[in-house]
Design an enzyme around this catalytic site. Structure first.
Site, PDB file in Angstrom:
ATOM      1  CE  LYS A 259      -2.203  -8.322 -32.687  1.00 54.94           C
ATOM      2  NZ  LYS A 259      -1.575  -6.842 -32.276  1.00 54.94           N
ATOM      3  CE  LYS A 271       6.120  -4.363 -32.876  1.00 56.69           C
ATOM      4  NZ  LYS A 271       5.102  -3.291 -32.678  1.00 56.69           N
ATOM      5  NE  ARG A 345      -4.679  -2.242 -37.953  1.00 57.33           N
ATOM      6  CZ  ARG A 345      -4.592  -0.828 -37.555  1.00 57.33           C
ATOM      7  NH1 ARG A 345      -5.286   0.082 -38.480  1.00 57.33           N
ATOM      8  NH2 ARG A 345      -3.871  -0.475 -36.374  1.00 57.33           N
TER       9      ARG A 345
END
Length: 491
Positions: A259, A271, A345
């Protein structure tokens, strides 16, 4: 990067700014580790110092002693390495790495250091050399070359072929870990997908590793919807980089997937400000994979290895993907986006699907994937997978490398949490078992019959606390040594 060599000179005669000797704990208190070869007068002096200072020899305890009689070095450094048996286990070897790493770390103003192996086995040579070399790393300022730090480390130990191989391997590993740390520590205005690829191009010049990269146009054409979706909100386009090492007559073929989110703002699901401070490190998995492939090639291991790096910057803008968007991944599966801050992901899914197309003998992905891993295991990485035997092999490689990892399950009863009425699957589950549902999601992109393991390194990849052992503050380089050790198990 310190120059690491094996020396056959007696420890007392070895010149240098400092001489590092292991200190071990036992029933009689702290004592010098075996293998030093020092005179009785020198040993008596150092034992008296250790007693007067109430030294315990706990791992990481470092004590500098000046003007030691019978020693050419200006300073003798006693490095606590804990208990040491005649046949040290993996825990004891890690104590040696940490002890010598801590000692070398305190000597950043010195240039030439001599480290004495606490025994004569190749395993002890390797642990000493690895710890010393990893501890010599210093963080560069804003991408500039590091100016402080030990420049030369001589390992005093046996002069046989096994010892020479151990020191050479330690030097290669330390260089690979240092490259990972450098990449992780770079500020995100200097490291973004395109410059990451540029760095790889520079590193692979003259090596046995071939580099291929996909730009935005090629990603769209290739059906890499997960990577495109994550990166489309940034002015810095995403990339996928593929590093290939193909030795003649390989004994196995391993795919490594990393990743590489060069900065993670969370996207439209932004965030909190405090949570973004360390998000330049969200590409630590890709950095570890790249460095491991380069190290494996330099060591000349007879195993074919391909690294797949999913590189993107996750930013909020008018072009950013939205919750409820549906994207088509490499291989054709559709995914409904629920939270744009679960972006890693998506790039991993694309890369795992791409890796599966070559039908490797096994796939390992490495990622700073979930906050749930940090909550559950702190600085111990989590290992999941679709094959218990292969997961155990990864864990054994981690143990041999001295990197803390723990097995975690992928419960089938959590899979319905990824069901979607709009796509083949939703890209995240509920609050429960977030680390596990992320692994279950990734497993959807693994080719049929291919053993696969997922390593979540969200906790151990970045050290925002006080430096300890051979770990500096900032990027740790976690995962590189495990991946090399894993590939060595096939060689």
């Amino acid at each position: 990067m310190a120059n690491l060599t094996l020396s056959t000179r007696a420890a007392a005669e070895a010149g240098g700014d400092a001489l590092v000797i292991g200190l071990v704990s036992g029933g009689d208190g702290a004592s010098l580790a075996p293998g030093h070869g020092l005179s009785r007068k020198t040993v008596t002096h150092l034992k008296a110092v250790a007693a007067d200072l109430d030294l315990t020899a706990k791992v990481g305890e470092v004590t500098a002693v000046a003007a030691v009689p019978g020693v050419a070095a200006r300073v003798v450094v006693l490095a606590g390495i804990g208990e040491l048996s005649t046949r040290p286990d993996t825990e004891a070897l890690e104590g040696i790495r940490r002890g010598f790493g801590a000692a070398i770390r305190t000597l950043s103003k010195k240039k030439k250091v001599v480290a004495v192996v606490p025994g004569s086995s190749a395993a002890l040579v390797a642990a000493t050399a690895e710890g010393a070399a990893l501890g010599a790393y210093t963080v560069a300022k804003a991408g500039a070359p590091a100016t402080d730090g030990v420049s030369a480390i001589a390992i005093v130990g046996p002069a046989d072929a096994a010892a020479r191989r151990a020191v050479k391997r330690a030097a290669v590993l330390a260089q690979a870990v240092a490259y990972t740390r450098d990449l992780v520590n770079l500020p995100p205005n200097l490291l973004y997908p395109a410059t990451f690829v540029d760095s790889l191009a520079e590193r692979t010049k003259g090596s046995k590793v071939k580099l291929k990269s996909y730009d935005m146009k090629q990603l769209r054409a290739g059906g890499f919807g997960g990577t495109v979706g994550v990166g489309q909100g940034s002015a810095n386009d995403p990339r996928i980089a593929v590093l290939t090492y193909a030795p003649a007559r390989p004994k196995a073929s391993i795919a490594l997937v990393g990743k590489g989110i060069t900065f993670d703002s969370g996207g439209l699901c932004i965030k909190p400000a405090a949570s973004m401070v360390t998000m330049k490190s969200d590409m630590a998995g890709a950095a570890a994979v790249a460095s491991a492939v380069l190290a494996i090639a330099e060591l000349g291991l007879p195993v074919a290895v391909t690294g797949y790096l999913g590189l993107a910057e996750n930013m909020p803008s008018s072009t950013a993907q939205r919750p409820s968007d549906v994207v088509t991944m490499r291989g054709g599966k559709t995914v409904e986006i629920l939270n744009t801050d679960a972006e890693g992901r998506m790039v991993l899914g694309d890369c795992i699907a791409l890796a599966s197309e070559s039908a490797p003998d096994a796939i390992v992905d490495v990622a700073t994937l979930t906050g749930a891993q940090v909550v559950a295991l702190a600085d111990t990485a989590a290992v999941m997978g679709n094959d218990d035997g292969f997961r155990t092999r990864v864990l054994d490689a981690a143990s041999a490398a001295g990197e803390a990892m723990w097995p975690m399950p992928l419960p089938k009863d959590l899979r319905p949490g990824l069901d979607s009425i709009n796509a083949d699957l939703a890209h995240k589950g509920g609050v429960e078992g977030g680390m596990l549902t992320a692994g279950i999601f990734l497993g959807e992109f693994v080719g049929e019959g291919i053993p696969w393991s997922h390593i979540d390194i969200a906790g151990p990849s970045f050290n925002d606390k006080t430096p300890s052992g051979y770990l500096p503050k900032g990027g740790t380089g976690f995962g590189v040594r495990t991946l090399v050790s894993l590939v060595e198990s096939y060689a």
